[in-house]
Design a protein around this motif. Sequence first.
Motif, PDB file in Angstrom:
ATOM      1  N   ASP A   8      12.448 -14.441 -29.007  1.00  0.00           N
ATOM      2  CA  ASP A   8      10.949 -14.496 -29.952  1.00  0.00           C
ATOM      3  C   ASP A   8       9.678 -14.942 -30.120  1.00  0.00           C
ATOM      4  OD1 ASP A   8       9.069 -15.341 -32.300  1.00  0.00           O
ATOM      5  OD2 ASP A   8      10.614 -17.783 -32.647  1.00  0.00           O
ATOM      6  N   PRO A   9       8.463 -14.203 -29.727  1.00  0.00           N
ATOM      7  CA  PRO A   9       7.076 -14.808 -29.040  1.00  0.00           C
ATOM      8  C   PRO A   9       6.796 -15.993 -29.687  1.00  0.00           C
ATOM      9  CG  PRO A   9       7.485 -12.661 -30.244  1.00  0.00           C
ATOM     10  CD  PRO A   9       8.122 -12.800 -30.354  1.00  0.00           C
ATOM     11  N   PHE A  10       7.186 -16.597 -30.493  1.00  0.00           N
ATOM     12  CA  PHE A  10       6.475 -17.945 -31.068  1.00  0.00           C
ATOM     13  C   PHE A  10       7.371 -18.645 -30.660  1.00  0.00           C
ATOM     14  CE2 PHE A  10       6.803 -21.557 -33.798  1.00  0.00           C
ATOM     15  CZ  PHE A  10       5.565 -21.503 -34.026  1.00  0.00           C
ATOM     16  N   LEU A  11       8.689 -18.816 -30.161  1.00  0.00           N
ATOM     17  CA  LEU A  11       9.233 -19.393 -28.981  1.00  0.00           C
ATOM     18  C   LEU A  11       9.079 -19.618 -27.656  1.00  0.00           C
ATOM     19  CD1 LEU A  11      11.840 -21.604 -28.590  1.00  0.00           C
ATOM     20  CD2 LEU A  11      12.850 -19.233 -27.682  1.00  0.00           C
ATOM     21  N   ILE A  12       8.562 -18.394 -27.344  1.00  0.00           N
ATOM     22  CA  ILE A  12       7.704 -18.294 -25.988  1.00  0.00           C
ATOM     23  C   ILE A  12       6.269 -19.165 -25.825  1.00  0.00           C
ATOM     24  CG2 ILE A  12       6.782 -16.680 -24.448  1.00  0.00           C
ATOM     25  CD1 ILE A  12       9.070 -14.906 -25.080  1.00  0.00           C
ATOM     26  N   ALA A  13       5.642 -18.979 -27.275  1.00  0.00           N
ATOM     27  CA  ALA A  13       4.361 -19.504 -26.770  1.00  0.00           C
ATOM     28  C   ALA A  13       4.684 -20.942 -26.867  1.00  0.00           C
ATOM     29  CB  ALA A  13       3.863 -18.995 -28.296  1.00  0.00           C
ATOM     30  N   GLU A  14       6.091 -21.676 -27.497  1.00  0.00           N
ATOM     31  CA  GLU A  14       5.886 -22.859 -27.896  1.00  0.00           C
ATOM     32  C   GLU A  14       6.409 -23.746 -26.794  1.00  0.00           C
ATOM     33  OE1 GLU A  14       7.769 -24.618 -31.689  1.00  0.00           O
ATOM     34  OE2 GLU A  14       9.737 -22.986 -30.457  1.00  0.00           O
TER      35      GLU A  14
END
Length: 275
Positions: A8-14
């Motif tokens: 998940d890109p959002f998880l990686i960004a977090e």
Amino acid sequence: MNFAALLDPFLIAELAALGLGTGFLAGLLGIGGGMLMVPFITVIMSQRGVPADLAVKMAIATSMATIIFTSVSSVRAHHKRGAVRWDIVQRLAPGIVVGSLAGSLGVFALLKGTALAIFFALFVGFSATQMFLDKKPKPTRQMPGTGGQLAAGGTIGFISGLVGAGGGFISVPFMTWCNVAIHNAVATSAALGFPIAVANVLGYVLSGQSVQGLPAGAFGYIWLPALVVIAACSVLTAPLGAKAAHSLPVKKLKRVFASILYLLAAYMLWKGLRG
């Protein structure tokens, strides 16, 4: 949590934002990122359906694992300046390894995550107070003998294993109290971070093998996606933080950061009591 969710890109960004932030603050303020990482990783994992008890334990273990990578670059820089007291490292390290394994392989596995969250909150609150007041212990004595340093190392390793921190908030005051110059104490504490991290991570991996319900990407209590992303990003920003330390009002920043730590300690205390 399945493997697809790990991409998940959002998880990686977090995780990347957390790594960049903790790396910069570690370089700027001379502190490890564990006190920041543990609450935020706990939140990230809880939001993805990991039970609170397990999320706290995995956050502590994963935070400690990142220290393996960050300590190496830090020690190299300190060693080049001749600041590391390797004689102290040699005497404290055996106790650190024993204490770390006792904590991470024994007590950590037996305690509930909620109890660890409360202990973490109290430790961070105490550390934040030290930082806010900027009190430095008066050097009144010399380093103890081999037996005393073995016991001190055991205490440092044990407490570090329960809170997922590198031990700097214990080892630096201890060494300066024993008449070790502050720049040597900080450098030596950085060197001690490596055996603390390696021994504790070994304990976390072994004690977590029999745990049921671990999320995807878990290796014992270590959450590998967070470890990889945070370690990679923190290594990038730590040198920037160290450079900024020479131009920014670090004492004032420490008080601001201490205030943030109080909030994070309050969150972890709430998490522990609620559980």
